[in-house]
Design a protein around this motif. Structure first.
Motif, short mmCIF file in Angstrom:
data_model
loop_
_atom_site.label_atom_id
_atom_site.label_comp_id
_atom_site.label_asym_id
_atom_site.label_seq_id
_atom_site.Cartn_x
_atom_site.Cartn_y
_atom_site.Cartn_z
N ASN A 1 0.82 -1.22 0.00
CA ASN A 1 0.00 0.00 0.00
C ASN A 1 0.85 1.27 0.00
OD1 ASN A 1 -2.91 -1.11 0.41
ND2 ASN A 1 -1.70 -2.18 1.94
N ASN A 2 2.16 1.06 -0.16
CA ASN A 2 3.10 2.19 -0.25
C ASN A 2 2.93 3.18 0.92
OD1 ASN A 2 5.24 3.52 -1.49
ND2 ASN A 2 3.90 4.85 -2.68
N LYS B 1 -3.30 -6.00 -0.09
CA LYS B 1 -3.39 -4.81 -0.95
C LYS B 1 -4.72 -4.14 -0.69
CE LYS B 1 -1.40 -2.47 -4.39
NZ LYS B 1 -2.24 -1.29 -4.51
N HIS C 1 -7.02 -11.00 -14.78
CA HIS C 1 -8.03 -10.04 -15.21
C HIS C 1 -8.42 -10.22 -16.67
CE1 HIS C 1 -7.78 -7.93 -11.43
NE2 HIS C 1 -6.47 -7.77 -11.57
N THR D 1 -5.46 -0.81 -1.11
CA THR D 1 -5.82 0.25 -2.05
C THR D 1 -5.50 -0.22 -3.47
OG1 THR D 1 -3.61 1.26 -1.90
CG2 THR D 1 -5.30 2.05 -0.36
N VAL D 2 -6.06 0.45 -4.46
CA VAL D 2 -5.87 0.05 -5.85
C VAL D 2 -4.58 0.62 -6.42
CG1 VAL D 2 -6.83 0.05 -8.17
CG2 VAL D 2 -8.34 -0.17 -6.19
N ASP D 3 -4.45 1.92 -6.43
CA ASP D 3 -3.28 2.55 -7.03
C ASP D 3 -2.56 3.52 -6.10
OD1 ASP D 3 -3.47 1.33 -9.61
OD2 ASP D 3 -5.21 2.61 -9.99
N SER D 4 -3.31 4.24 -5.29
CA SER D 4 -2.72 5.29 -4.48
C SER D 4 -2.26 4.78 -3.12
CB SER D 4 -3.73 6.41 -4.27
OG SER D 4 -4.87 5.92 -3.60
#
Length: 350
Positions: A28-29, A276, A99, A278-281
């Motif tokens: 999640n950075n 994970k 996906h 969050t998706v991108d942020s």
């Protein structure tokens, strides 16, 4: 003093919980992800701890004395480690969770064998394969420390050669994790070594050095960080072994940690799909937290993730085929169990 398997499961449980905490921060950075101080501290010792435990308990449970027992050892470890690696990597990832498109390519198979995301399975199987040789030769001359030390040097040379053939550097991850594994094998095999690391002064010394050095390790570091990781991980094994053996935990907490340990393989795999958040942020909400509070918050998130993974593992266990494919467990069929019961009944009458 606790039963041996209890504190082994406790160490495994604490180690797998730290893996989930680390992945929550990394995936999640949070506060820079791989640059986060808490993550670097956790990653300085948590995976080596698994290899220490594997070596420590491996000596006590793995007996190899001839070609048949060696092949049985390889077969057991292949089923327990490689089958789940192939199943999760190829079936789960490439078919169920993919996906776009449902296919398994030659590249997917090659990457799974040579460079798997679930690297722990592959590395541990390779170490166990070499350990089978060590255990076999060592059984000829039992409890000879110097012969075992010489044999360990041979195994290091073989491991290094194997790593070079695969295109890895000399000081590869396989070699580093092998060092942790065999250090624990020696501790488990020779009582004077185990007595030494259980000495209160050694424990205190190890604890001080562990908490001091782990803050200096850098995941993006140089060969000096590799050497530092060996030291930190060695001290962590001594600390965790002493703490879990000497500490009388609350029964409820102890049971939960041991459950995490018993299902550590299932947690290790399934948590990749759950951590994970969050998706991108990145999770900016955590940016202003100090390291201690960040660790507490991530632990509070990690514990439910572990329970969810355990629940999924228990569902998998309900079916023998799924249990075999996804968790590498072989269960005796009902017919075999009945035959065993009948054989025991006849022996009792004899």
């Amino acid at each position: 003093m606790k039963k041996r398997l209890e504190y082994v499961d406790q160490i495994r449980g604490l180690a797998i919980l730290s893996v989930v905490i680390g992945h929550i921060i990394q995936f999640n950075n949070i506060q820079g992800g791989l640059d986060n101080r808490v993550l670097n501290i956790i990653y300085s010792f948590n995976m080596p701890l698994f290899f220490f435990i594997s070596g420590y308990i491996g000596y006590k449970t793995i007996k190899v004395s001839d070609i048949n027992s060696f092949l049985q050892h390889l077969q057991k470890k292949f089923i327990g480690l490689c089958i789940p690696l192939l199943t999760w990597s190829l079936i789960a990832n490439e078919i169920f969770f993919k996906h776009q498109g449902i296919s398994i390519t030659i590249e997917d198979i090659t990457n799974t064998i040579l460079r798997p995301n679930l690297w722990f399975f592959k590395t541990l199987f390779e170490i166990f394969a070499f350990y089978g040789i060590f255990a076999w030769v060592s059984s000829i001359k039992k409890n000879n420390f110097w012969i075992d030390l010489l044999l360990f040097a041979v195994i290091v040379i073989l491991t290094s050669g194997y790593s070079i053939l695969l295109g890895n550097k000399v000081l590869s991850s396989l070699l580093l994790y092998s060092l942790f594994f065999y250090m624990a094998v020696f501790v488990s095999k020779y009582p004077f070594l185990e007595a030494t690391i259980m000495n209160p002064l050694v424990f205190a010394f190890s604890f001080i050095l562990f908490v001091t050095l782990c803050g200096f390790w850098d995941i993006r570091g140089t060969i000096y960080d590799d050497i530092l990781k060996v030291l930190i991980s060695s001290f962590s094994f001594i600390v965790f072994l002493n703490v879990t053996i000497r500490t009388q935990w609350n029964p409820f907490i102890s049971k939960q940690i041991m459950t995490f340990g018993k299902y550590s393989l299932g947690i290790y795999v399934i948590q990749f799909y759950l951590t994970k958040l969050t998706v991108d942020s990145p999770m900016l909400l955590f940016n202003d937290l100090n390291p201690i509070l960040l660790f507490v918050v991530c632990t509070a998130i990690a514990i439910p993730i572990c329970y969810i993974a355990i629940g999924i593992s228990k569902l998998i266990e309900l079916n023998e085929t799924l249990d075999f494919l996804f968790l590498g467990k072989r269960k005796k069929t009902i017919a075999k169990k009945r035959n065993q019961i009948e054989t025991m009944r006849l022996q009792n009458y004899a």
